[in-house]
Design a protein around this motif. Structure first.
Motif, PDB file in Angstrom:
ATOM      1  N   ASP A 103       0.714  -1.160   0.195  1.00 25.64           N
ATOM      2  CA  ASP A 103       0.087  -0.077   0.106  1.00 25.64           C
ATOM      3  C   ASP A 103       0.896   1.229  -0.156  1.00 25.64           C
ATOM      4  O   ASP A 103       1.994   1.556   0.833  1.00 25.64           O
ATOM      5  CB  ASP A 103      -1.264   0.200   1.250  1.00 25.64           C
ATOM      6  CG  ASP A 103      -1.983  -0.748   1.048  1.00 25.64           C
ATOM      7  OD1 ASP A 103      -3.381  -0.661   0.044  1.00 25.64           O
ATOM      8  OD2 ASP A 103      -1.798  -1.863   2.278  1.00 25.64           O
ATOM      9  N   SER A 119      -5.808  -1.105   1.162  1.00 24.93           N
ATOM     10  CA  SER A 119      -6.633  -1.752   0.021  1.00 24.93           C
ATOM     11  C   SER A 119      -5.373  -2.992  -0.138  1.00 24.93           C
ATOM     12  O   SER A 119      -6.541  -4.064  -0.187  1.00 24.93           O
ATOM     13  CB  SER A 119      -6.755  -1.233  -1.185  1.00 24.93           C
ATOM     14  OG  SER A 119      -5.474  -0.323  -1.537  1.00 24.93           O
ATOM     15  N   MET A 122      -6.560  -5.100   2.984  1.00 24.70           N
ATOM     16  CA  MET A 122      -8.243  -5.271   2.741  1.00 24.70           C
ATOM     17  C   MET A 122      -9.130  -6.320   1.700  1.00 24.70           C
ATOM     18  O   MET A 122      -9.157  -7.104   1.534  1.00 24.70           O
ATOM     19  CB  MET A 122      -8.807  -3.769   3.037  1.00 24.70           C
ATOM     20  CG  MET A 122     -10.647  -3.791   2.865  1.00 24.70           C
ATOM     21  SD  MET A 122     -10.794  -3.857   4.673  1.00 24.70           S
ATOM     22  CE  MET A 122     -12.594  -4.891   4.422  1.00 24.70           C
ATOM     23  N   VAL A 123      -8.295  -5.542   0.344  1.00 21.53           N
ATOM     24  CA  VAL A 123      -8.243  -6.885  -0.584  1.00 21.53           C
ATOM     25  C   VAL A 123      -8.008  -8.062  -0.082  1.00 21.53           C
ATOM     26  O   VAL A 123      -8.051  -8.966  -0.687  1.00 21.53           O
ATOM     27  CB  VAL A 123      -7.847  -6.054  -1.824  1.00 21.53           C
ATOM     28  CG1 VAL A 123      -8.287  -7.345  -2.936  1.00 21.53           C
ATOM     29  CG2 VAL A 123      -8.786  -5.099  -2.269  1.00 21.53           C
ATOM     30  N   VAL A 146     -13.940   4.933   3.135  1.00 20.55           N
ATOM     31  CA  VAL A 146     -13.171   4.071   1.795  1.00 20.55           C
ATOM     32  C   VAL A 146     -12.514   5.657   1.204  1.00 20.55           C
ATOM     33  O   VAL A 146     -12.888   7.143   0.792  1.00 20.55           O
ATOM     34  CB  VAL A 146     -14.289   3.674   0.812  1.00 20.55           C
ATOM     35  CG1 VAL A 146     -13.210   3.511  -0.018  1.00 20.55           C
ATOM     36  CG2 VAL A 146     -14.827   2.872   1.449  1.00 20.55           C
ATOM     37  N   VAL A 152     -10.896   0.150  -6.875  1.00 20.99           N
ATOM     38  CA  VAL A 152     -10.438  -0.224  -5.717  1.00 20.99           C
ATOM     39  C   VAL A 152     -11.387  -0.073  -5.213  1.00 20.99           C
ATOM     40  O   VAL A 152     -12.092  -1.185  -4.161  1.00 20.99           O
ATOM     41  CB  VAL A 152      -8.718  -0.553  -5.161  1.00 20.99           C
ATOM     42  CG1 VAL A 152      -8.469  -1.036  -4.230  1.00 20.99           C
ATOM     43  CG2 VAL A 152      -8.015  -1.375  -6.585  1.00 20.99           C
ATOM     44  N   ALA A 153     -11.289   1.491  -4.360  1.00 19.25           N
ATOM     45  CA  ALA A 153     -12.369   2.057  -3.764  1.00 19.25           C
ATOM     46  C   ALA A 153     -13.607   1.134  -3.839  1.00 19.25           C
ATOM     47  O   ALA A 153     -14.161   1.084  -3.369  1.00 19.25           O
ATOM     48  CB  ALA A 153     -12.525   3.744  -3.984  1.00 19.25           C
ATOM     49  N   VAL A 156     -14.002  -2.133  -2.985  1.00 23.14           N
ATOM     50  CA  VAL A 156     -14.081  -2.036  -1.168  1.00 23.14           C
ATOM     51  C   VAL A 156     -15.281  -1.386  -0.635  1.00 23.14           C
ATOM     52  O   VAL A 156     -15.969  -2.811   0.047  1.00 23.14           O
ATOM     53  CB  VAL A 156     -12.762  -1.338  -0.411  1.00 23.14           C
ATOM     54  CG1 VAL A 156     -13.019  -1.166   1.076  1.00 23.14           C
ATOM     55  CG2 VAL A 156     -11.596  -2.397  -0.623  1.00 23.14           C
ATOM     56  N   VAL A 307     -10.583   2.713   5.202  1.00 27.19           N
ATOM     57  CA  VAL A 307      -9.817   2.163   3.664  1.00 27.19           C
ATOM     58  C   VAL A 307      -9.271   3.011   3.407  1.00 27.19           C
ATOM     59  O   VAL A 307     -10.041   3.902   2.342  1.00 27.19           O
ATOM     60  CB  VAL A 307     -10.417   0.727   3.451  1.00 27.19           C
ATOM     61  CG1 VAL A 307      -9.482   0.007   2.505  1.00 27.19           C
ATOM     62  CG2 VAL A 307     -11.439  -0.305   4.345  1.00 27.19           C
ATOM     63  N   SER A 308      -7.855   2.744   3.010  1.00 25.30           N
ATOM     64  CA  SER A 308      -7.188   3.621   2.029  1.00 25.30           C
ATOM     65  C   SER A 308      -6.916   3.076   0.390  1.00 25.30           C
ATOM     66  O   SER A 308      -6.473   2.250   0.755  1.00 25.30           O
ATOM     67  CB  SER A 308      -6.307   4.079   2.641  1.00 25.30           C
ATOM     68  OG  SER A 308      -4.850   4.541   1.877  1.00 25.30           O
ATOM     69  N   CYS A 309      -7.711   3.438  -0.676  1.00 24.70           N
ATOM     70  CA  CYS A 309      -7.406   2.873  -1.632  1.00 24.70           C
ATOM     71  C   CYS A 309      -7.036   3.637  -2.599  1.00 24.70           C
ATOM     72  O   CYS A 309      -7.581   4.228  -3.366  1.00 24.70           O
ATOM     73  CB  CYS A 309      -8.965   1.945  -2.315  1.00 24.70           C
ATOM     74  SG  CYS A 309      -9.625   1.452  -1.108  1.00 24.70           S
ATOM     75  N   TYR A 312      -0.770   1.954  -4.959  1.00 22.89           N
ATOM     76  CA  TYR A 312       0.539   0.468  -4.638  1.00 22.89           C
ATOM     77  C   TYR A 312       2.215   0.661  -4.491  1.00 22.89           C
ATOM     78  O   TYR A 312       2.292   2.157  -6.205  1.00 22.89           O
ATOM     79  CB  TYR A 312      -0.284  -0.725  -5.149  1.00 22.89           C
ATOM     80  CG  TYR A 312      -1.527  -0.588  -4.896  1.00 22.89           C
ATOM     81  CD1 TYR A 312      -1.203  -1.430  -3.903  1.00 22.89           C
ATOM     82  CD2 TYR A 312      -2.647  -1.098  -6.125  1.00 22.89           C
ATOM     83  CE1 TYR A 312      -3.374  -1.890  -3.203  1.00 22.89           C
ATOM     84  CE2 TYR A 312      -3.381  -1.696  -5.205  1.00 22.89           C
ATOM     85  CZ  TYR A 312      -3.799  -2.449  -4.173  1.00 22.89           C
ATOM     86  OH  TYR A 312      -5.109  -2.485  -3.751  1.00 22.89           O
TER      87      TYR A 312
END
Ligand code: NAP
Length: 433
Positions: A103, A119, A122-123, A146, A152-153, A156, A307-309, A312
């Motif tokens: 992340d 994320s 989480m994912v 989110v 991705v957001a 989630v 959740v931070s999306c 990466y």
């Protein structure tokens, strides 16, 4: 024979292998080396569990890995079990297709509080990635935030909002399904630091939010840009903005869960007494470059989970030059060092769809062909296997993986294609059973 090692067996690795097979017309041996016992990278652990049709592409990858000149070595960590320098000694070309599984940091006060998760974690948690199986995110609710306006957001937020029944046919792992079933989240806020015209969500995925059983998307009409400005947008993003306009015009309809789009909202800080309790947000406006600038107006969103999306990074591998700013290997059109290449997210960052990796794989295979028209007489697989046996590494071959795969299918819930093993030791036990 050209000897090529591909580190990482996700989409970028497979499309590179396919293109190398074509470029070297059978005169090549390709060895995949993967840290996990399972192949397929993001297809297994990144693609949402309720998007099964996307996972069908693994059939094509299976055909590649089962070709005579291709071998899979799972459960070997390059950089730990085997050094890059050793691979470069054994192979004419080493291609890093290691993706971007870490992340990006939020970098705001409070981002290390319990209840703030990235994320990737989480994912990985709901997809059964061994690195994240123990995440146990706080789902007591009622609020969850989110961060980010990408796909991705969207994944989630949708997963947080679905009912147990809506996961029928998915391969969400049992621990996540049970935890989500017991969750008490009723307000999911998707924070976008810019506006609807800057959405990175694609229309097909966005439309799914409008069809959820107990959750409804909510958009404040005040955030919508003037309608005539939509004409300036590319067709894909215009469709997404059409959907956002539809959401704004549709009453929530009494559904118990809301997924609220909070546009022009920049995360400033996360606060709480020993755990996340609220997100502090600053209202933004767009400057002439369409970037978000703070207006000074702030407010708080009550939440127990953030959740931070927001993208990466590629992990370092000892001995491989790295570009800290971009969070990927330092490379020039995929070339890192003589004989060392990168492809996919490890080369260009976390963008595009699975299909984007296909031309990227072709491009790298062409670079290898241009650099190494003649094979270098290196030992390739023989060298690798001697190292494996000297170090007594517990390697997972593709047929071992097929045993693990069969065991996962055999223990599936009635409405699921498989029940993944979420710990490496259980995968190893399944292959040895
Ligand atoms: P992404 O599409 O790049 O979106 C990242 C989002 O995070 C952007 O909205 C960005 O806003 C925001 N952001 C970045 N830094 C931020 C910060 N410090 N504070 C607040 N917001 C911040 O990335 P992604 O969602 O991780 O997806 C990665 C790739 O995988 C994408 O190409 C995506 O399409 C693909 N993907 C596809 C699917 C699918 O097809 N079903 C599913 C999942 C992922 P700005 O625009 O303002 O920078």
């Amino acid at each position: 024979m050209h000897q090529i090692a591909i580190v990482g067996s996700g989409p970028a690795g497979f499309y590179t292998a396919e293109a190398c097979q074509k470029n070297f017309a059978g005169k090549v041996q390709i060895d995949f080396i993967d840290r996990l016992p399972s192949p397929f990278g993001l297809i297994r652990s990144g693609v949402a569990p309720d998007h099964q049709s996307i996972k069908a592409v693994t059939r094509r990858y299976e055909a590649v890995v089962q070709s005579d000149n291709v071998h899979f070595y799972g459960n070997i960590a390059v950089g730990e079990d085997i050094a890059i320098a050793e691979l470069l000694d054994y192979y004419d070309a080493v291609v890093l297709a290691t993706g971007a599984p870490h992340d990006r940091a939020l970098g705001i006060p409070g981002d290390d509080l319990p209840g703030v998760v990235g994320s990737a974690a989480m994912v990985g948690w709901y997809n059964g990635h061994p690195d994240h199986a123990r995440l146990d995110p706080p789902l007591e609710g009622p609020g969850a935030v989110v961060i980010g306006n990408g796909n991705v957001a969207l994944d989630v937020a949708r997963i947080l909002a679905k009912t147990r029944e809506e996961f029928a046919g998915s391969d969400i792992v049992a621990h996540a399904l049970d935890a989500l079933d017991a969750a008490r989240i009723t307000h999911v806020t998707i924070l976008g630091r810019r506006g609807p015209h800057q959405l990175a969500m694609t229309p097909k995925e966005l439309a799914e939010l409008g069809r959820l059983e107990r959750a409804a998307p909510v958009v404040d009409a005040a955030d919508l840009p003037p309608l005539f400005d939509d004409a300036l947008l590319e067709p894909g993003i215009r469709k997404s903005v059409d959907l956002i306009r539809q959401f704004a015009a549709t009453p929530a309809g009494g559904k118990p869960v809301s997924i609220a789009f909070d546009f022009f909202a920049k995360p400033l800080a996360i606060e709480g007494d020993g755990k996340v309790e609220r997100m502090i947000v600053e209202r933004t406006r767009l400057d002439h470059r369409l970037q978000a600038v703070g207006t000074g107006e702030t407010y708080a969103i009550s939440c127990g989970l953030v959740v931070s999306c927001i993208g990466y990074r590629t992990p370092h591998i000892p001995g491989v030059p790295y570009d800290d700013n971009s969070g990927r290997f330092a490379n020039d059109d995929g070339r890192i060092l003589p004989g060392l290449y990168c492809v996919g997210w490890a080369r260009r960052g976390p963008s595009g769809t699975i299909g984007t990796n296909k031309p990227d794989g072709v491009f790298i295979a062409d670079q290898i062909l241009a650099d190494l028209p003649v094979a270098g007489g290196k030992p390739g697989r023989t060298g690798l296997e001697s190292l494996i046996s000297a170090r007594q590494l517990d390697v997972v071959s593709f047929s071992d993986w097929q045993s693990i795969d069969a065991a996962e299918v055999a223990r599936a819930r009635t409405d699921a294609p498989r029940e993944k093993f979420v710990h490496v030791k259980d995968m190893i036990a399944a292959k040895d059973a």
